[in-house]
Design a protein around this motif. Structure first.
Motif, PDB file in Angstrom:
ATOM      1  N   ASP A 199     -24.095 -33.348  73.585  1.00 25.41           N
ATOM      2  CA  ASP A 199     -23.878 -34.534  72.724  1.00 25.41           C
ATOM      3  C   ASP A 199     -24.035 -35.759  73.696  1.00 25.41           C
ATOM      4  OD1 ASP A 199     -23.760 -33.160  70.371  1.00 25.41           O
ATOM      5  OD2 ASP A 199     -21.436 -32.963  70.443  1.00 25.41           O
ATOM      6  N   ILE A 200     -24.478 -36.621  73.181  1.00 26.69           N
ATOM      7  CA  ILE A 200     -24.696 -37.998  74.183  1.00 26.69           C
ATOM      8  C   ILE A 200     -23.939 -39.121  73.319  1.00 26.69           C
ATOM      9  CG2 ILE A 200     -25.871 -39.704  75.396  1.00 26.69           C
ATOM     10  CD1 ILE A 200     -28.199 -37.772  75.359  1.00 26.69           C
ATOM     11  N   THR A 201     -22.786 -39.466  73.892  1.00 27.78           N
ATOM     12  CA  THR A 201     -22.001 -40.661  73.178  1.00 27.78           C
ATOM     13  C   THR A 201     -22.215 -41.756  73.806  1.00 27.78           C
ATOM     14  OG1 THR A 201     -20.148 -38.996  72.904  1.00 27.78           O
ATOM     15  CG2 THR A 201     -19.657 -41.358  72.632  1.00 27.78           C
ATOM     16  N   ASP A 202     -22.659 -42.936  72.985  1.00 24.52           N
ATOM     17  CA  ASP A 202     -23.334 -44.188  73.561  1.00 24.52           C
ATOM     18  C   ASP A 202     -24.213 -43.939  74.714  1.00 24.52           C
ATOM     19  OD1 ASP A 202     -21.872 -45.457  71.554  1.00 24.52           O
ATOM     20  OD2 ASP A 202     -20.287 -45.512  72.683  1.00 24.52           O
ATOM     21  N   HIS A 203     -23.932 -44.494  75.553  1.00 25.72           N
ATOM     22  CA  HIS A 203     -24.992 -44.246  76.822  1.00 25.72           C
ATOM     23  C   HIS A 203     -24.052 -43.795  78.169  1.00 25.72           C
ATOM     24  CE1 HIS A 203     -28.033 -46.206  74.614  1.00 25.72           C
ATOM     25  NE2 HIS A 203     -27.287 -47.133  74.181  1.00 25.72           N
ATOM     26  N   HIS A 204     -22.768 -43.415  77.875  1.00 22.03           N
ATOM     27  CA  HIS A 204     -21.864 -43.197  79.191  1.00 22.03           C
ATOM     28  C   HIS A 204     -21.331 -41.902  79.172  1.00 22.03           C
ATOM     29  CE1 HIS A 204     -19.054 -44.776  75.881  1.00 22.03           C
ATOM     30  NE2 HIS A 204     -18.231 -43.657  76.453  1.00 22.03           N
ATOM     31  N   LEU A 205     -21.436 -40.997  78.271  1.00 19.08           N
ATOM     32  CA  LEU A 205     -20.768 -39.803  78.096  1.00 19.08           C
ATOM     33  C   LEU A 205     -21.472 -38.822  77.469  1.00 19.08           C
ATOM     34  CD1 LEU A 205     -18.214 -37.757  78.496  1.00 19.08           C
ATOM     35  CD2 LEU A 205     -17.527 -38.605  76.189  1.00 19.08           C
ATOM     36  N   VAL A 206     -21.585 -37.523  78.163  1.00 18.74           N
ATOM     37  CA  VAL A 206     -22.375 -36.285  77.764  1.00 18.74           C
ATOM     38  C   VAL A 206     -21.330 -34.993  77.640  1.00 18.74           C
ATOM     39  CG1 VAL A 206     -24.155 -34.425  78.189  1.00 18.74           C
ATOM     40  CG2 VAL A 206     -24.743 -37.023  78.612  1.00 18.74           C
ATOM     41  N   THR A 207     -21.329 -34.509  76.797  1.00 21.20           N
ATOM     42  CA  THR A 207     -20.319 -33.261  76.523  1.00 21.20           C
ATOM     43  C   THR A 207     -21.127 -32.260  76.236  1.00 21.20           C
ATOM     44  OG1 THR A 207     -19.884 -33.973  74.365  1.00 21.20           O
ATOM     45  CG2 THR A 207     -18.404 -34.760  75.718  1.00 21.20           C
ATOM     46  N   VAL A 208     -20.663 -31.169  76.908  1.00 19.30           N
ATOM     47  CA  VAL A 208     -21.379 -29.760  76.314  1.00 19.30           C
ATOM     48  C   VAL A 208     -20.405 -28.708  76.470  1.00 19.30           C
ATOM     49  CG1 VAL A 208     -23.089 -27.960  77.579  1.00 19.30           C
ATOM     50  CG2 VAL A 208     -23.211 -30.520  78.147  1.00 19.30           C
ATOM     51  N   GLU A 209     -20.649 -27.753  75.285  1.00 22.20           N
ATOM     52  CA  GLU A 209     -19.827 -26.671  74.866  1.00 22.20           C
ATOM     53  C   GLU A 209     -20.406 -25.506  75.689  1.00 22.20           C
ATOM     54  OE1 GLU A 209     -17.366 -26.449  71.268  1.00 22.20           O
ATOM     55  OE2 GLU A 209     -18.295 -28.589  70.846  1.00 22.20           O
ATOM     56  N   LEU A 210     -19.535 -24.962  76.710  1.00 20.84           N
ATOM     57  CA  LEU A 210     -20.183 -23.634  77.082  1.00 20.84           C
ATOM     58  C   LEU A 210     -19.512 -22.644  76.610  1.00 20.84           C
ATOM     59  CD1 LEU A 210     -20.817 -25.130  80.667  1.00 20.84           C
ATOM     60  CD2 LEU A 210     -22.711 -24.735  78.945  1.00 20.84           C
ATOM     61  N   VAL A 211     -19.921 -21.250  77.067  1.00 18.73           N
ATOM     62  CA  VAL A 211     -18.893 -20.142  76.614  1.00 18.73           C
ATOM     63  C   VAL A 211     -17.524 -20.098  76.862  1.00 18.73           C
ATOM     64  CG1 VAL A 211     -18.843 -17.464  77.059  1.00 18.73           C
ATOM     65  CG2 VAL A 211     -20.966 -18.739  76.732  1.00 18.73           C
ATOM     66  N   SER A 212     -17.365 -20.610  78.253  1.00 17.69           N
ATOM     67  CA  SER A 212     -15.848 -20.703  78.622  1.00 17.69           C
ATOM     68  C   SER A 212     -14.975 -21.899  78.936  1.00 17.69           C
ATOM     69  CB  SER A 212     -15.918 -20.049  80.122  1.00 17.69           C
ATOM     70  OG  SER A 212     -16.649 -20.853  81.131  1.00 17.69           O
ATOM     71  N   GLY A 213     -15.962 -22.928  78.409  1.00 18.46           N
ATOM     72  CA  GLY A 213     -15.069 -24.465  78.702  1.00 18.46           C
ATOM     73  C   GLY A 213     -16.045 -25.420  78.111  1.00 18.46           C
ATOM     74  N   TYR A 214     -15.160 -26.548  78.133  1.00 20.86           N
ATOM     75  CA  TYR A 214     -16.076 -27.958  77.959  1.00 20.86           C
ATOM     76  C   TYR A 214     -16.333 -28.846  79.107  1.00 20.86           C
ATOM     77  CZ  TYR A 214     -16.331 -31.677  74.291  1.00 20.86           C
ATOM     78  OH  TYR A 214     -16.367 -32.876  73.437  1.00 20.86           O
ATOM     79  N   LEU A 215     -17.492 -29.263  78.924  1.00 20.15           N
ATOM     80  CA  LEU A 215     -18.010 -30.041  80.161  1.00 20.15           C
ATOM     81  C   LEU A 215     -18.241 -31.506  79.767  1.00 20.15           C
ATOM     82  CD1 LEU A 215     -19.040 -29.886  83.183  1.00 20.15           C
ATOM     83  CD2 LEU A 215     -21.304 -29.373  82.226  1.00 20.15           C
ATOM     84  N   SER A 216     -17.622 -32.234  80.789  1.00 19.98           N
ATOM     85  CA  SER A 216     -17.883 -33.689  80.211  1.00 19.98           C
ATOM     86  C   SER A 216     -18.492 -34.384  81.438  1.00 19.98           C
ATOM     87  CB  SER A 216     -16.619 -34.496  79.900  1.00 19.98           C
ATOM     88  OG  SER A 216     -15.846 -33.786  78.900  1.00 19.98           O
TER      89      SER A 216
END
Length: 245
Positions: free
Chosen positions: A187-204
């Motif tokens: 997910d790209i939120t506005d132009h400043h943050l990307v979030t990625v849900e992986l098998v073991s955790g949440y990456l920002s």
């Protein structure tokens, strides 16, 4: 231990290193900013779910209330903001087991988390926000839940695409991708943050150069997508396939 990856580096470690090495103030400032960004990048699901599924859902509420543009790419599951209540309940019940969430009352835990996500979906009606969802066609065919649940979910996608500020693009399975491969969900939120849900955790991801890479990837993937009547046809084809099985 830091060099071997056995413990994380803290701001105090950086301060000490900069003092010993007589690093210039500009380098000290840059390194501390990088450490702060990295420290908040990774959250294991064990930590995210420590307060329960409902708390984990609420932890992202403010982000959705304040964003002006959300771009979500999903190759495997229906994005949370587009899920029916039944799909969400099935998905979060799976999360409860897969992520070993500790709770004394599993049914109440899931019910509270489902209610929070359903309430969050009301934010799709915000007139000051735009929501873009990019799906791989193959996810329309995946059926980890019941046939009836998936039929309801696909009809919901058909309905939600009528919202003026929600655009759903679907990449055909037979698209000529020309080296544009499927990617991990992000997910790209506005132009400043990307979030990625992986098998073991949440990456920002917040570093501008890394966000730019995801933005470029989004543009390549979106160029393959069908919208309008072509996307509708793919949804109807998936429904027909379900009717025949």
């Amino acid at each position: 231990m830091i060099e071997k990856g056995q413990r994380p580096i803290s701001a105090q470690h950086i301060e000490t290193w900069c003092t010993i090495c007589a690093a210039p103030e500009s380098q000290r400032t840059r390194l501390i900013a990088e450490q702060a960004a990295v420290a908040g990048m990774w959250i294991p699901y064990e930590d995210l779910n420590r307060g329960g599924l409902e708390a984990a859902q609420k932890s992202v509420r403010q982000l959705y209330e304040e964003l002006t543009m959300e771009r979500s790419y999903q190759p495997k599951v229906i994005p949370g903001m587009l899920q029916t209540e039944a799909y969400t309940r099935a998905a979060l019940t799976g999360v409860l087991v897969e992520q070993a969430v500790v709770t004394d009352d599993p049914e109440a835990e899931v019910a509270a988390a489902v209610a929070e996500r359903m309430d969050r979906q009301r934010l799709l009606g915000r007139p000051d926000a735009r929501w873009f969802y990019l799906l791989e066609e193959t996810l329309l065919w995946y059926r980890p839940y019941s046939r009836a649940l998936h039929i309801e979910q696909l009809h919901h996608l058909l309905a939600i695409r009528r919202r003026p500020n929600v655009l759903v693009g679907i990449i055909p399975a037979a698209a000529d991708r020309r080296t544009v491969h499927p990617e991990e969900a992000f997910d790209i939120t506005d132009h400043h943050l990307v979030t990625v849900e992986l098998v073991s955790g949440y990456l920002s991801v917040t570093r501008p150069e890394e966000v730019a890479l995801y933005t470029a990837t989004w543009k390549r993937l979106w160029a393959l997508a069908e919208v309008g009547s072509a996307a509708t046809d793919m949804l109807h084809a998936a429904l027909t396939r379900l009717d025949e099985t």
